[in-house]
Design a protein around this motif. Structure first.
Motif, PDB file in Angstrom:
ATOM      1  N   CYS A  52       0.838  -1.210   0.000  1.00 49.44           N
ATOM      2  CA  CYS A  52       0.000   0.000   0.000  1.00 49.44           C
ATOM      3  C   CYS A  52       0.867   1.251   0.000  1.00 49.44           C
ATOM      4  O   CYS A  52       0.603   2.203  -0.737  1.00 49.44           O
ATOM      5  CB  CYS A  52      -0.921   0.023   1.220  1.00 49.44           C
ATOM      6  N   HIS A  53       1.897   1.244   0.815  1.00 51.40           N
ATOM      7  CA  HIS A  53       2.785   2.407   0.902  1.00 51.40           C
ATOM      8  C   HIS A  53       3.591   2.585  -0.387  1.00 51.40           C
ATOM      9  O   HIS A  53       3.771   3.716  -0.846  1.00 51.40           O
ATOM     10  CB  HIS A  53       3.695   2.299   2.121  1.00 51.40           C
ATOM     11  N   ARG A  54       4.061   1.480  -0.986  1.00 44.51           N
ATOM     12  CA  ARG A  54       4.822   1.573  -2.246  1.00 44.51           C
ATOM     13  C   ARG A  54       3.973   2.140  -3.371  1.00 44.51           C
ATOM     14  O   ARG A  54       4.406   3.016  -4.121  1.00 44.51           O
ATOM     15  CB  ARG A  54       5.336   0.195  -2.662  1.00 44.51           C
ATOM     16  N   VAL A  55       2.755   1.638  -3.493  1.00 43.87           N
ATOM     17  CA  VAL A  55       1.873   2.102  -4.562  1.00 43.87           C
ATOM     18  C   VAL A  55       1.540   3.577  -4.360  1.00 43.87           C
ATOM     19  O   VAL A  55       1.577   4.369  -5.305  1.00 43.87           O
ATOM     20  CB  VAL A  55       0.604   1.236  -4.649  1.00 43.87           C
ATOM     21  N   ARG A  56       1.239   3.970  -3.131  1.00 46.01           N
ATOM     22  CA  ARG A  56       0.902   5.377  -2.904  1.00 46.01           C
ATOM     23  C   ARG A  56       2.120   6.271  -3.114  1.00 46.01           C
ATOM     24  O   ARG A  56       2.010   7.384  -3.626  1.00 46.01           O
ATOM     25  CB  ARG A  56       0.312   5.560  -1.502  1.00 46.01           C
ATOM     26  N   GLU A  57       3.300   5.802  -2.748  1.00 44.38           N
ATOM     27  CA  GLU A  57       4.511   6.590  -2.995  1.00 44.38           C
ATOM     28  C   GLU A  57       4.697   6.800  -4.492  1.00 44.38           C
ATOM     29  O   GLU A  57       5.053   7.896  -4.931  1.00 44.38           O
ATOM     30  CB  GLU A  57       5.737   5.910  -2.387  1.00 44.38           C
ATOM     31  N   ARG A  58       4.431   5.786  -5.287  1.00 45.60           N
ATOM     32  CA  ARG A  58       4.522   5.913  -6.748  1.00 45.60           C
ATOM     33  C   ARG A  58       3.492   6.930  -7.255  1.00 45.60           C
ATOM     34  O   ARG A  58       3.792   7.738  -8.134  1.00 45.60           O
ATOM     35  CB  ARG A  58       4.317   4.550  -7.408  1.00 45.60           C
ATOM     36  N   THR A  59       2.294   6.900  -6.686  1.00 46.22           N
ATOM     37  CA  THR A  59       1.279   7.887  -7.060  1.00 46.22           C
ATOM     38  C   THR A  59       1.782   9.296  -6.756  1.00 46.22           C
ATOM     39  O   THR A  59       1.652  10.199  -7.579  1.00 46.22           O
ATOM     40  CB  THR A  59      -0.045   7.605  -6.322  1.00 46.22           C
ATOM     41  N   ARG A  60       2.366   9.479  -5.590  1.00 46.12           N
ATOM     42  CA  ARG A  60       2.895  10.804  -5.227  1.00 46.12           C
ATOM     43  C   ARG A  60       4.011  11.238  -6.178  1.00 46.12           C
ATOM     44  O   ARG A  60       4.125  12.419  -6.504  1.00 46.12           O
ATOM     45  CB  ARG A  60       3.410  10.797  -3.793  1.00 46.12           C
ATOM     46  N   GLU A  61       4.847  10.302  -6.606  1.00 43.89           N
ATOM     47  CA  GLU A  61       5.923  10.621  -7.551  1.00 43.89           C
ATOM     48  C   GLU A  61       5.357  11.048  -8.909  1.00 43.89           C
ATOM     49  O   GLU A  61       5.900  11.950  -9.549  1.00 43.89           O
ATOM     50  CB  GLU A  61       6.833   9.405  -7.753  1.00 43.89           C
ATOM     51  N   LEU A  62       4.289  10.392  -9.353  1.00 45.91           N
ATOM     52  CA  LEU A  62       3.710  10.685 -10.662  1.00 45.91           C
ATOM     53  C   LEU A  62       2.773  11.889 -10.639  1.00 45.91           C
ATOM     54  O   LEU A  62       2.513  12.493 -11.682  1.00 45.91           O
ATOM     55  CB  LEU A  62       2.962   9.460 -11.191  1.00 45.91           C
ATOM     56  N   TRP A  63       2.241  12.218  -9.478  1.00 44.57           N
ATOM     57  CA  TRP A  63       1.209  13.259  -9.369  1.00 44.57           C
ATOM     58  C   TRP A  63       1.610  14.591 -10.013  1.00 44.57           C
ATOM     59  O   TRP A  63       0.789  15.208 -10.694  1.00 44.57           O
ATOM     60  CB  TRP A  63       0.799  13.452  -7.913  1.00 44.57           C
ATOM     61  N   PRO A  64       2.843  15.071  -9.836  1.00 43.79           N
ATOM     62  CA  PRO A  64       3.199  16.359 -10.450  1.00 43.79           C
ATOM     63  C   PRO A  64       3.087  16.374 -11.981  1.00 43.79           C
ATOM     64  O   PRO A  64       3.035  17.437 -12.584  1.00 43.79           O
ATOM     65  CB  PRO A  64       4.653  16.574 -10.007  1.00 43.79           C
ATOM     66  N   ARG A  65       3.039  15.224 -12.614  1.00 44.01           N
ATOM     67  CA  ARG A  65       2.884  15.160 -14.072  1.00 44.01           C
ATOM     68  C   ARG A  65       1.440  15.410 -14.513  1.00 44.01           C
ATOM     69  O   ARG A  65       1.190  15.634 -15.688  1.00 44.01           O
ATOM     70  CB  ARG A  65       3.326  13.798 -14.597  1.00 44.01           C
ATOM     71  N   LEU A  66       0.504  15.326 -13.573  1.00 46.06           N
ATOM     72  CA  LEU A  66      -0.898  15.511 -13.922  1.00 46.06           C
ATOM     73  C   LEU A  66      -1.221  16.990 -14.079  1.00 46.06           C
ATOM     74  O   LEU A  66      -0.712  17.823 -13.330  1.00 46.06           O
ATOM     75  CB  LEU A  66      -1.806  14.909 -12.852  1.00 46.06           C
ATOM     76  N   THR A  67      -2.076  17.258 -15.027  1.00 48.88           N
ATOM     77  CA  THR A  67      -2.599  18.606 -15.227  1.00 48.88           C
ATOM     78  C   THR A  67      -4.115  18.490 -15.328  1.00 48.88           C
ATOM     79  O   THR A  67      -4.655  17.403 -15.582  1.00 48.88           O
ATOM     80  CB  THR A  67      -2.068  19.236 -16.524  1.00 48.88           C
ATOM     81  N   VAL A  68      -4.794  19.594 -15.153  1.00 48.60           N
ATOM     82  CA  VAL A  68      -6.242  19.594 -15.314  1.00 48.60           C
ATOM     83  C   VAL A  68      -6.594  19.157 -16.728  1.00 48.60           C
ATOM     84  O   VAL A  68      -7.500  18.337 -16.925  1.00 48.60           O
ATOM     85  CB  VAL A  68      -6.844  20.969 -14.965  1.00 48.60           C
ATOM     86  N   ASP A  69      -5.869  19.667 -17.718  1.00 51.43           N
ATOM     87  CA  ASP A  69      -6.154  19.276 -19.110  1.00 51.43           C
ATOM     88  C   ASP A  69      -6.002  17.764 -19.298  1.00 51.43           C
ATOM     89  O   ASP A  69      -6.816  17.137 -19.976  1.00 51.43           O
ATOM     90  CB  ASP A  69      -5.243  20.016 -20.085  1.00 51.43           C
ATOM     91  N   ARG A  70      -4.953  17.186 -18.715  1.00 52.32           N
ATOM     92  CA  ARG A  70      -4.747  15.733 -18.841  1.00 52.32           C
ATOM     93  C   ARG A  70      -5.887  14.974 -18.169  1.00 52.32           C
ATOM     94  O   ARG A  70      -6.375  13.982 -18.696  1.00 52.32           O
ATOM     95  CB  ARG A  70      -3.397  15.335 -18.238  1.00 52.32           C
ATOM     96  N   LEU A  71      -6.325  15.425 -17.000  1.00 52.91           N
ATOM     97  CA  LEU A  71      -7.413  14.734 -16.305  1.00 52.91           C
ATOM     98  C   LEU A  71      -8.732  14.833 -17.070  1.00 52.91           C
ATOM     99  O   LEU A  71      -9.552  13.918 -16.989  1.00 52.91           O
ATOM    100  CB  LEU A  71      -7.585  15.278 -14.889  1.00 52.91           C
ATOM    101  N   LEU A  72      -8.927  15.895 -17.811  1.00 50.27           N
ATOM    102  CA  LEU A  72     -10.172  16.059 -18.558  1.00 50.27           C
ATOM    103  C   LEU A  72     -10.123  15.381 -19.928  1.00 50.27           C
ATOM    104  O   LEU A  72     -11.152  15.261 -20.597  1.00 50.27           O
ATOM    105  CB  LEU A  72     -10.503  17.546 -18.706  1.00 50.27           C
ATOM    106  N   GLN A  73      -8.955  14.902 -20.327  1.00 53.87           N
ATOM    107  CA  GLN A  73      -8.799  14.210 -21.609  1.00 53.87           C
ATOM    108  C   GLN A  73      -9.571  12.896 -21.580  1.00 53.87           C
ATOM    109  O   GLN A  73      -9.504  12.137 -20.615  1.00 53.87           O
ATOM    110  CB  GLN A  73      -7.320  13.950 -21.872  1.00 53.87           C
ATOM    111  N   VAL A  74     -10.312  12.621 -22.654  1.00 55.78           N
ATOM    112  CA  VAL A  74     -11.114  11.406 -22.779  1.00 55.78           C
ATOM    113  C   VAL A  74     -10.380  10.429 -23.684  1.00 55.78           C
ATOM    114  O   VAL A  74      -9.934  10.798 -24.777  1.00 55.78           O
ATOM    115  CB  VAL A  74     -12.516  11.731 -23.343  1.00 55.78           C
ATOM    116  N   GLU A  75     -10.249   9.193 -23.219  1.00 54.53           N
ATOM    117  CA  GLU A  75      -9.594   8.132 -23.992  1.00 54.53           C
ATOM    118  C   GLU A  75     -10.379   6.840 -23.834  1.00 54.53           C
ATOM    119  O   GLU A  75     -11.122   6.667 -22.864  1.00 54.53           O
ATOM    120  CB  GLU A  75      -8.162   7.922 -23.501  1.00 54.53           C
ATOM    121  N   PRO A  76     -10.191   5.905 -24.771  1.00 53.39           N
ATOM    122  CA  PRO A  76     -10.848   4.601 -24.636  1.00 53.39           C
ATOM    123  C   PRO A  76     -10.421   3.895 -23.349  1.00 53.39           C
ATOM    124  O   PRO A  76      -9.327   4.126 -22.833  1.00 53.39           O
ATOM    125  CB  PRO A  76     -10.346   3.818 -25.859  1.00 53.39           C
ATOM    126  N   ASP A  77     -11.276   3.022 -22.863  1.00 54.32           N
ATOM    127  CA  ASP A  77     -10.981   2.242 -21.662  1.00 54.32           C
ATOM    128  C   ASP A  77      -9.877   1.227 -21.997  1.00 54.32           C
ATOM    129  O   ASP A  77     -10.086   0.356 -22.833  1.00 54.32           O
ATOM    130  CB  ASP A  77     -12.250   1.524 -21.195  1.00 54.32           C
TER     131      ASP A  77
END
Length: 162
Positions: A92-117
């Motif tokens: 749980c801690h490893r996965v969340r740490e990875r999320t924290r590492e990747l989080w700065p790459r997210l932008t509002v535009d990226r989160l609103l982007q629609v892609e196939p499942d």
């Protein structure tokens, strides 16, 4: 995207804190389980032990974050080898740490982007919808963990303490 003149409707740091608060509660639910029950107990045969649900939560988080942040979509089993409570908590801690590492790459535009499942064959959706799904999945399974604990005669953690 803003509400009124100055407050953003989608605040990435606020979203991360919602995820973090929910994870802290999930960790306390895991900690409340006796070791054997965490991996073995299920009230009826068609259900899974809580540890299996947690592994699913971690797989979805890890793979969605990798896909959203890096554009690399693959579905794996990040906690497959977790066979003790300590191993599961560490995963749980490893996965969340990875999320924290990747989080700065997210932008509002990226989160609103629609892609196939990329995994389940569902309709196209935004990356924000994917993160909300991951959160809802965690909340759903944590609720099952609460029921399991009560059936085992164990008082679960206070829901409102994040």
């Amino acid at each position: 995207m803003t509400v009124g003149a100055s407050r953003p409707l989608l605040d990435l740091q606020g979203l991360l804190e919602i995820l973090e608060g929910n994870r802290r509660l999930t960790l306390r639910v895991i900690e409340a389980f006796p070791e054997e029950a965490l991996f073995q107990y299920k009230p009826v045969d068609v259900l899974r032990p809580f540890a299996e649900m947690v592994k699913e939560i971690l797989d979805i988080e890890f793979d969605y974050m990798k896909g959203i942040a890096l554009g690399e979509w693959s579905f794996g089993e990040v906690a497959k080898e977790a066979n003790t409570k300590a191993d599961l908590l560490a995963a749980c801690h490893r996965v969340r740490e990875r999320t924290r590492e990747l989080w700065p790459r997210l932008t509002v535009d990226r989160l609103l982007q629609v892609e196939p499942d990329p995994f389940f064959g569902g309709p196209p959706q935004s990356h924000l919808e994917r993160l909300v799904y991951a959160l809802e999945n965690e909340i759903h399974h944590r609720g099952q963990g609460y029921i399991y604990l009560r059936l085992l005669g164990i008082e679960p953690p206070a829901f409102y303490e994040r």
